[in-house]
Scaffold this motif. Structure first.
Motif, PDB file in Angstrom:
ATOM      1  N   ILE A 283       2.616  -6.905  -1.457  1.00 54.87           N
ATOM      2  CA  ILE A 283       3.659  -5.871  -1.560  1.00 54.87           C
ATOM      3  C   ILE A 283       3.064  -4.571  -2.087  1.00 54.87           C
ATOM      4  CG2 ILE A 283       5.756  -5.192  -2.816  1.00 54.87           C
ATOM      5  CD1 ILE A 283       6.584  -8.194  -2.632  1.00 54.87           C
ATOM      6  N   PHE A 284       2.270  -4.666  -3.145  1.00 56.11           N
ATOM      7  CA  PHE A 284       1.653  -3.456  -3.694  1.00 56.11           C
ATOM      8  C   PHE A 284       0.677  -2.833  -2.706  1.00 56.11           C
ATOM      9  CE2 PHE A 284       3.247  -4.669  -7.920  1.00 56.11           C
ATOM     10  CZ  PHE A 284       3.623  -3.423  -8.396  1.00 56.11           C
ATOM     11  N   ALA A 285      -0.068  -3.654  -1.971  1.00 54.19           N
ATOM     12  CA  ALA A 285      -0.993  -3.125  -0.961  1.00 54.19           C
ATOM     13  C   ALA A 285      -0.227  -2.327   0.094  1.00 54.19           C
ATOM     14  CB  ALA A 285      -1.777  -4.267  -0.312  1.00 54.19           C
ATOM     15  N   LEU A 286       0.920  -2.839   0.519  1.00 54.59           N
ATOM     16  CA  LEU A 286       1.752  -2.123   1.494  1.00 54.59           C
ATOM     17  C   LEU A 286       2.293  -0.817   0.913  1.00 54.59           C
ATOM     18  CD1 LEU A 286       3.687  -5.162   3.015  1.00 54.59           C
ATOM     19  CD2 LEU A 286       1.905  -3.802   4.137  1.00 54.59           C
ATOM     20  N   LEU A 287       2.694  -0.852  -0.359  1.00 55.04           N
ATOM     21  CA  LEU A 287       3.191   0.369  -0.999  1.00 55.04           C
ATOM     22  C   LEU A 287       2.079   1.408  -1.158  1.00 55.04           C
ATOM     23  CD1 LEU A 287       5.559  -1.136  -3.729  1.00 55.04           C
ATOM     24  CD2 LEU A 287       6.211   0.016  -1.610  1.00 55.04           C
ATOM     25  N   PHE A 288       0.865   0.941  -1.490  1.00 53.66           N
ATOM     26  CA  PHE A 288      -0.286   1.856  -1.573  1.00 53.66           C
ATOM     27  C   PHE A 288      -0.565   2.474  -0.204  1.00 53.66           C
ATOM     28  CE2 PHE A 288      -1.685  -0.315  -5.581  1.00 53.66           C
ATOM     29  CZ  PHE A 288      -1.853   0.825  -6.345  1.00 53.66           C
ATOM     30  N   ALA A 289      -0.537   1.648   0.851  1.00 49.46           N
ATOM     31  CA  ALA A 289      -0.810   2.142   2.206  1.00 49.46           C
ATOM     32  C   ALA A 289       0.248   3.159   2.631  1.00 49.46           C
ATOM     33  CB  ALA A 289      -0.852   0.968   3.190  1.00 49.46           C
ATOM     34  N   THR A 290       1.506   2.863   2.323  1.00 47.00           N
ATOM     35  CA  THR A 290       2.590   3.790   2.660  1.00 47.00           C
ATOM     36  C   THR A 290       2.408   5.114   1.932  1.00 47.00           C
ATOM     37  OG1 THR A 290       4.102   1.926   2.983  1.00 47.00           O
ATOM     38  CG2 THR A 290       5.102   4.101   2.660  1.00 47.00           C
ATOM     39  N   TYR A 291       2.068   5.025   0.645  1.00 47.78           N
ATOM     40  CA  TYR A 291       1.844   6.243  -0.141  1.00 47.78           C
ATOM     41  C   TYR A 291       0.709   7.070   0.466  1.00 47.78           C
ATOM     42  CZ  TYR A 291       0.521   9.426  -3.833  1.00 47.78           C
ATOM     43  OH  TYR A 291       0.198  10.569  -4.522  1.00 47.78           O
ATOM     44  N   ALA A 292      -0.401   6.410   0.804  1.00 48.35           N
ATOM     45  CA  ALA A 292      -1.559   7.127   1.359  1.00 48.35           C
ATOM     46  C   ALA A 292      -1.185   7.855   2.651  1.00 48.35           C
ATOM     47  CB  ALA A 292      -2.706   6.147   1.609  1.00 48.35           C
ATOM     48  N   ILE A 293      -0.357   7.213   3.466  1.00 53.80           N
ATOM     49  CA  ILE A 293       0.066   7.831   4.727  1.00 53.80           C
ATOM     50  C   ILE A 293       1.006   9.011   4.473  1.00 53.80           C
ATOM     51  CG2 ILE A 293       1.469   7.439   6.811  1.00 53.80           C
ATOM     52  CD1 ILE A 293       0.326   4.518   6.735  1.00 53.80           C
ATOM     53  N   MET A 294       1.825   8.915   3.421  1.00 52.90           N
ATOM     54  CA  MET A 294       2.858   9.925   3.164  1.00 52.90           C
ATOM     55  C   MET A 294       2.378  11.102   2.305  1.00 52.90           C
ATOM     56  SD  MET A 294       5.329   8.897   4.947  1.00 52.90           S
ATOM     57  CE  MET A 294       6.556  10.075   4.441  1.00 52.90           C
ATOM     58  N   ILE A 295       1.150  11.081   1.837  1.00 47.91           N
ATOM     59  CA  ILE A 295       0.668  12.180   0.977  1.00 47.91           C
ATOM     60  C   ILE A 295       0.897  13.560   1.613  1.00 47.91           C
ATOM     61  CG2 ILE A 295      -1.411  13.244  -0.038  1.00 47.91           C
ATOM     62  CD1 ILE A 295      -2.357  10.387  -0.706  1.00 47.91           C
ATOM     63  N   PRO A 296       0.585  13.742   2.908  1.00 45.65           N
ATOM     64  CA  PRO A 296       0.808  15.077   3.498  1.00 45.65           C
ATOM     65  C   PRO A 296       2.288  15.395   3.756  1.00 45.65           C
ATOM     66  CG  PRO A 296      -0.600  13.703   4.919  1.00 45.65           C
ATOM     67  CD  PRO A 296      -0.030  12.835   3.850  1.00 45.65           C
ATOM     68  N   GLY A 297       3.172  14.404   3.660  1.00 44.69           N
ATOM     69  CA  GLY A 297       4.571  14.600   4.014  1.00 44.69           C
ATOM     70  C   GLY A 297       5.395  15.221   2.910  1.00 44.69           C
ATOM     71  N   THR A 298       5.031  16.414   2.478  1.00 45.33           N
ATOM     72  CA  THR A 298       5.732  17.068   1.366  1.00 45.33           C
ATOM     73  C   THR A 298       6.947  17.870   1.823  1.00 45.33           C
ATOM     74  OG1 THR A 298       4.275  18.981   1.518  1.00 45.33           O
ATOM     75  CG2 THR A 298       3.620  17.228  -0.010  1.00 45.33           C
ATOM     76  N   ALA A 299       7.085  18.078   3.137  1.00 43.16           N
ATOM     77  CA  ALA A 299       8.212  18.851   3.693  1.00 43.16           C
ATOM     78  C   ALA A 299       8.336  20.220   3.013  1.00 43.16           C
ATOM     79  CB  ALA A 299       9.512  18.063   3.553  1.00 43.16           C
ATOM     80  N   GLY A 300       7.182  20.829   2.717  1.00 43.87           N
ATOM     81  CA  GLY A 300       7.177  22.146   2.082  1.00 43.87           C
ATOM     82  C   GLY A 300       7.508  22.110   0.603  1.00 43.87           C
ATOM     83  N   GLY A 301       7.668  20.926   0.060  1.00 44.50           N
ATOM     84  CA  GLY A 301       8.001  20.783  -1.362  1.00 44.50           C
ATOM     85  C   GLY A 301       6.751  20.648  -2.227  1.00 44.50           C
ATOM     86  N   PRO A 302       6.945  20.293  -3.485  1.00 43.94           N
ATOM     87  CA  PRO A 302       5.812  20.192  -4.410  1.00 43.94           C
ATOM     88  C   PRO A 302       4.873  19.036  -4.047  1.00 43.94           C
ATOM     89  CG  PRO A 302       7.818  19.393  -5.449  1.00 43.94           C
ATOM     90  CD  PRO A 302       8.214  19.964  -4.132  1.00 43.94           C
ATOM     91  N   THR A 303       3.599  19.214  -4.373  1.00 45.61           N
ATOM     92  CA  THR A 303       2.586  18.185  -4.162  1.00 45.61           C
ATOM     93  C   THR A 303       2.279  17.526  -5.510  1.00 45.61           C
ATOM     94  OG1 THR A 303       0.756  19.697  -4.621  1.00 45.61           O
ATOM     95  CG2 THR A 303       1.555  19.597  -2.334  1.00 45.61           C
TER      96      THR A 303
END
Length: 199
Positions: A34-54
């Motif tokens: 479960i944590f591995a999947l959450l880490f993978a999801t996070y890594a994929i979503m890093i650029p997905g800030t939608a113009g918001g804060p990083t």
């Protein structure tokens, strides 16, 4: 006592404890997935800030470092509790569990404060995919730590009421596995989420 000299009841109890230990290892492996999947999801979503804060805009390395210290020290104090179980020192076990609880509670307090501060700035989990993934990963870990704290309270009461019987010692062993697993997961979060997020 050797297996040959055990009564039938003692053999059954030993077998039950071994089965529960195996079952708990299987649970931890599932949790790791479960944590591995959450880490993978996070890594994929890093650029997905939608113009918001990083992460660089939001993360506080001092806070994350303090959380890390609290959790690592709590793992050490739990280790002392485990050593005290082996020597049969009930008061030392309760004392070390209390210290572990306080350190873990300090960790949860810092995490809740961080989340509240981010949400107050308009950087909640609904702001972007990046923040949604961040809150899910770090929040899942925080819920695990909270459940660990509840487990510490329950087992401390069992140690006080029942003593360091074989079943209680077996439960403390499994709690130790869980607590150390949370430490490892947090080191991953600190290394993969906070450090790169601030660079």
């Amino acid at each position: 006592m050797s297996v040959a000299h055990m009564s039938e009841h003692e053999r059954e109890e030993t077998e039950t404890r071994e089965q529960r230990a195996l079952g708990f290892w299987l649970y931890l492996m599932g949790d790791a997935v479960i944590f591995a999947l959450l880490f993978a999801t996070y890594a994929i979503m890093i650029p997905g800030t939608a113009g918001g804060p990083t992460g660089k805009d939001l993360f506080d390395l001092n806070n994350a470092a303090l959380e890390t210290v609290l959790l690592l020290v709590s793992s050490t104090t739990f280790g002392f509790a485990s050593l005290s179980v082996r020597t049969g020192n009930r008061s030392a076990v309760i004392g070390w569990l209390a210290v572990t609880f306080l350190l873990g509670a300090g960790f949860v307090f810092l995490e809740v404060r961080e989340f509240a501060g981010m949400i107050a700035k308009g950087a909640g989990p609904d702001r972007s995919g990046f923040l949604s993934a961040f809150f899910t990963l770090v929040g899942t870990h925080g819920v695990h730590v909270t459940m660990g704290l509840l487990w510490i309270v329950i087992l401390s009461a069992q140690v006080m009421l029942k003593g360091l019987t074989a079943p209680v010692a077996s439960r403390l062993y499994r709690l130790g596995l869980f607590w150390h697993f949370l430490d490892i997961a947090w080191v991953g979060i600190f290394s993969i989420v906070y450090l790169p997020g601030l660079l």
